[in-house]
Design a protein around this motif. Structure first.
Motif, PDB file in Angstrom:
ATOM      1  N   UNK A 234      -2.364   7.260  -3.931  1.00  0.00           N
ATOM      2  CA  UNK A 234      -1.169   7.837  -3.309  1.00  0.00           C
ATOM      3  C   UNK A 234      -0.025   7.860  -4.316  1.00  0.00           C
ATOM      4  N   UNK A 235       0.939   8.752  -4.076  1.00  0.00           N
ATOM      5  CA  UNK A 235       2.182   8.787  -4.839  1.00  0.00           C
ATOM      6  C   UNK A 235       3.269   8.197  -3.952  1.00  0.00           C
ATOM      7  N   UNK A 236       3.901   7.088  -4.389  1.00  0.00           N
ATOM      8  CA  UNK A 236       4.866   6.378  -3.546  1.00  0.00           C
ATOM      9  C   UNK A 236       6.146   6.088  -4.325  1.00  0.00           C
TER      10      UNK A 236
ATOM     11  N   UNK B 126       2.109   5.587  -8.857  1.00  0.00           N
ATOM     12  CA  UNK B 126       0.777   5.770  -8.277  1.00  0.00           C
ATOM     13  C   UNK B 126       0.374   4.443  -7.634  1.00  0.00           C
ATOM     14  N   UNK B 127      -0.097   4.501  -6.397  1.00  0.00           N
ATOM     15  CA  UNK B 127      -0.648   3.330  -5.724  1.00  0.00           C
ATOM     16  C   UNK B 127      -2.150   3.545  -5.565  1.00  0.00           C
TER      17      UNK B 127
ATOM     18  N   UNK C  10      -9.788  -6.893  -1.563  1.00  0.00           N
ATOM     19  CA  UNK C  10      -8.990  -5.682  -1.642  1.00  0.00           C
ATOM     20  C   UNK C  10      -7.980  -5.839  -2.780  1.00  0.00           C
ATOM     21  N   UNK C  11      -7.552  -4.721  -3.325  1.00  0.00           N
ATOM     22  CA  UNK C  11      -6.518  -4.754  -4.359  1.00  0.00           C
ATOM     23  C   UNK C  11      -5.651  -3.515  -4.246  1.00  0.00           C
ATOM     24  N   UNK C  12      -4.398  -3.648  -4.679  1.00  0.00           N
ATOM     25  CA  UNK C  12      -3.462  -2.536  -4.772  1.00  0.00           C
ATOM     26  C   UNK C  12      -2.820  -2.566  -6.141  1.00  0.00           C
ATOM     27  N   UNK C  13      -2.903  -1.438  -6.845  1.00  0.00           N
ATOM     28  CA  UNK C  13      -2.312  -1.336  -8.178  1.00  0.00           C
ATOM     29  C   UNK C  13      -1.198  -0.303  -8.149  1.00  0.00           C
ATOM     30  N   UNK C  14      -0.091  -0.641  -8.798  1.00  0.00           N
ATOM     31  CA  UNK C  14       1.077   0.234  -8.855  1.00  0.00           C
ATOM     32  C   UNK C  14       1.384   0.533 -10.317  1.00  0.00           C
ATOM     33  N   UNK C  15       1.451   1.840 -10.648  1.00  0.00           N
ATOM     34  CA  UNK C  15       1.648   2.257 -12.025  1.00  0.00           C
ATOM     35  C   UNK C  15       2.618   3.433 -12.065  1.00  0.00           C
ATOM     36  N   UNK C  16       3.526   3.480 -13.046  1.00  0.00           N
ATOM     37  CA  UNK C  16       4.489   4.585 -13.121  1.00  0.00           C
ATOM     38  C   UNK C  16       3.782   5.933 -13.256  1.00  0.00           C
TER      39      UNK C  16
END
Length: 231
Positions: free
Chosen positions: A177-179, A198-199, A214-220
């Motif tokens: 997703x884009x957040x 990006x999530x 579960x994992x969640x990654x956040x990147x510019x």
């Protein structure tokens, strides 16, 4: 043919690895602990470990310890089909920000098929590679990772970590997703507040389709490149 003591110990450790007494990707007992376990000298234990290194069954990290070589390596992950990968991350350094236990509550209890009062590991860390930053959270049920410790997390990547569960990793599902950046992400990422991220959310399954992590990654979004290989 006569077998030296270090060879006998090496064979015994290899057997324990095969039986998952020493689990893939995880930290093994220290040299001192192995000395006590096998009643052998430090020199003999080191020869046994060097023999296992030569067989590519274990990995020695100076100042950290000895690990069982992961069955799922970084190269395996790059070769997996249908998996979203960040092409810019490379061998980024990992900084552990949080590592603690919490109760599952109703949502995670249903997701992992465990009691609401069961304990979950919450892990938060940041990867830094030149101008690329990644913030990741990982949630794991304690009952599936009874021997997990901070050193293990520092050593292995997320899929290797998940593969150390009592129910081995079989497959995964991902959602991209884009957040907008929230305060939680801003706390760990050195970025402007209006940056889009990006999530990448991942659920990891055992062969019986049970969720084991579960994992969640956040990147510019402006500096991240993803590649999805479906070959």
């Amino acid at each position: 043919m006569k077998q030296y003591l270090f060879e006998t110990i090496s064979d015994e450790i290899e057997t324990r690895i095969q039986r998952s007494e020493f689990k893939s990707g995880m930290l093994m007992p220290s040299e001192a602990e192995l000395q006590q376990l096998f009643g052998a000298s430090r020199t003999t234990i080191r020869k046994a470990l060097d023999n296992l290194v030569a067989k590519e069954l274990i990995i020695k990290k100076n100042g950290v310890g000895v690990y069982v070589k992961p069955q799922i390596s970084s190269q395996n992950i790059l070769e997996m089909t249908g998996v979203m990968k960040n092409n810019n991350l490379g061998n980024a350094a990992k900084q552990i920000k949080e590592f603690h236990l919490r109760k599952a509550d109703k949502y995670y209890g249903e997701l992992f098929d465990i009691s609401d009062n069961a304990l979950l590991y919450t892990i938060k860390h940041v990867y830094q590679e030149k101008q690329n930053q990644v913030y990741e959270t990982i949630i794991l049920p304690q009952q599936l990772y009874p021997t997990l410790n901070l050193t293990d997390i520092q050593m292995v990547n997320t899929i290797e970590l998940v593969n150390s569960a009592k129910e081995s990793f079989y497959g995964m599902q991902q959602d991209l997703q884009l957040v907008s950046m929230a305060p939680t992400q801003a706390k760990y990422l050195d970025l402007e507040e209006d940056v889009l991220l990006f999530k990448l959310s991942s659920q990891y399954y055992a062969e019986n389709h049970k969720v084991i992590g579960i994992s969640n990654r956040y990147e510019p979004a402006d500096t991240t490149e993803f590649n999805i290989d479906f070959n």
